[in-house]
Design a protein around this motif. Structure first.
Motif, PDB file in Angstrom:
ATOM      1  N   ARG A  63      78.259   2.784  74.198  1.00 41.13           N
ATOM      2  CA  ARG A  63      77.448   3.032  75.400  1.00 41.13           C
ATOM      3  C   ARG A  63      78.221   2.608  76.647  1.00 41.13           C
ATOM      4  N   ASN A 105      76.202   6.941  81.114  1.00 38.64           N
ATOM      5  CA  ASN A 105      74.743   6.976  81.176  1.00 38.64           C
ATOM      6  C   ASN A 105      74.312   6.226  82.437  1.00 38.64           C
ATOM      7  N   THR A 131      73.211  10.960  80.384  1.00 43.93           N
ATOM      8  CA  THR A 131      71.782  10.723  80.603  1.00 43.93           C
ATOM      9  C   THR A 131      71.567  10.124  81.987  1.00 43.93           C
ATOM     10  N   ILE A 164      69.007   6.645  75.555  1.00 48.93           N
ATOM     11  CA  ILE A 164      70.442   6.904  75.696  1.00 48.93           C
ATOM     12  C   ILE A 164      71.036   7.307  74.355  1.00 48.93           C
TER      13      ILE A 164
END
Length: 423
Positions: A105, A173, A202, A405
């Motif tokens: 992430r 994200n 996202t 996410i």
């Protein structure tokens, strides 16, 4: 020059109060005075301590204070704040975790530029660091930016976000908190049309005024009542001679703080009175609950006048984002161009700044986005601060955002921190 004397007068008043507090604390703390056994001396020293700290914090940028995070292997990982992109009005910074491999992430937090520093989202950053590589927009105080750096309005702000997203790449994200939500939505649409390969995966919008008219608050009512001419007269001043931005037109942080405090004057007065009594009894500490909150709350920054005025006029009065008529550098930004970026909105049921309905309006504007890539959440009983930094964020919203996410970023869900030999 226009309002420079007023700016310097406000700073002089602040400086004087800080000096009076320091003087009272020092005078009442002389060992010889302890022989009198007069309780008023303790109260005087306590008043001076609280007053000096309060007024000194108003011109100091708080430190991020994120030194390390715990790792699953039982070791702490030190955290460094690194500048990734440097610009006159704000930098893109990374909270780099030492001895950790890149995380699946990658999160960009777009911090508000609404009177307080980006450190307002400190707890948000801290909560996300164990599970993601975290980047933040670190906006600068306009009083410290020379006039030679030029202007900075909502279009410049949007283009800053475009550059930040491009520099991080398409595996990003984005989480926009409060004020920047509409402009972050616009920046995403701008990339969708101009540079699709640089779009984030996202976009999460938290408590932002996408459509201010969707639900009235004191903020939107004020924006409707006042004219732009009146607003410029009462809010805009020129930076005084003490700072690098001397002569720059700004909405002063001290003036903003006055507005913040007046909204809950009774509660703040009670909090300071109680803190003085705690200090007099020797029960106060450097990092107690009062000081932790007010060290951040009282630290305010000047906003560039053109940014503040264009925000009120274009976002609140003209509702250019809500009507999908926003332009950047002469180009219309069509929110319908967002067709690949998954969008989620988060609102607080008791948010009195961006009331429920204002943020979720973003989903209707994304006409090119399939419903499968849209999500929304209304947090029960939550106020504005709680949805990104309080109990509601920690216990409920943060897990929901991370799940969103993972479901839409096309990457495997991260597992454990892994140590690597990179410092």
């Amino acid at each position: 020059m226009k309002y420079m004397a007023t700016y310097d007068l406000m700073e002089s008043v602040r400086n004087t109060n800080e000096w009076m507090g320091a003087t009272a604390r020092a005078m009442a703390s002389y060992p010889a005075f302890a022989l009198t056994m007069n309780p008023m001396l303790s109260l005087m020293a306590a008043w001076g301590e609280v007053t000096e700290r309060s007024f000194s914090r108003m011109v100091v940028k708080p430190d991020w204070g994120i030194r390390s995070i715990p790792g699953p292997e039982g070791q702490d990982h030190l955290v460094d704040v690194k500048t990734v992109v440097e610009k006159p009005f704000g930098n893109l910074i990374q909270f780099f975790v030492r001895r950790r491999a890149p995380m699946a992430r990658k999160i960009l937090i777009v911090a508000p530029m609404s009177g307080h520093y980006a450190t307002l989202v400190r707890s948000t950053v801290t909560s996300l660091l164990p599970d993601a590589d975290v980047f933040v927009t670190d906006w600068h105080n306009a009083r410290d930016i020379p006039i030679s750096a030029g202007k900075f309005d909502v279009e410049d702000y949007t283009l800053y976000l475009v550059d930040f997203m491009r520099s991080l790449g398409p595996d990003t994200n984005v989480i926009a908190i409060c004020q920047p939500a509409p402009l972050t939505l616009a920046a995403t649409a701008y990339l969708a049309a101009e540079d699709p390969d640089a779009q984030p995966r996202t976009l999460t919008l938290i408590g932002g005024p996408i459509d201010p008219d969707a639900a009235a608050t004191e903020v939107t009512d004020f924006g409707r009542r006042i004219t732009m001419g009146q607003l410029e007269q009462i809010a805009i001043q020129r930076v005084g001679f003490k700072y690098k931005g001397v002569g720059r037109l700004v909405y002063p942080g001290l003036l903003q703080l006055q507005s913040f405090m007046s909204m809950n004057a009774e509660r703040h007065s009670k909090a300071f009175a109680e803190q003085i009594m705690r200090a007099a009894r020797g029960e106060a500490s450097d990092h107690d609950a009062h000081n932790r909150f007010y060290d951040e709350y009282l630290a305010v920054m000047d906003m560039a006048a053109e940014f503040y005025l264009s925000t009120v006029e274009r976002i609140f009065k003209n509702r250019e984002i809500a009507r999908n008529e926003f332009t950047v550098a002469g180009k219309k930004v069509d929110l319908g161009a967002i067709t690949q970026v998954a969008v989620k909105t988060v609102e607080g049921e008791k948010d009195d700044i961006s009331a429920p309905g204002q943020c979720v309006a973003a989903l209707k504007l994304c006409t090119g986005l399939p419903d499968s890539k849209k999500a929304w959440h209304l947090e029960p009983e939550a106020g504005h601060y709680g949805i990104f930094a309080g109990k509601s964020w920690r216990l409920n919203i943060r897990p929901l955002v991370l799940d969103f996410i993972d479901a839409n970023a096309g990457t495997p869900k991260p597992a454990r921190l892994k140590a690597v030999t990179n410092g």
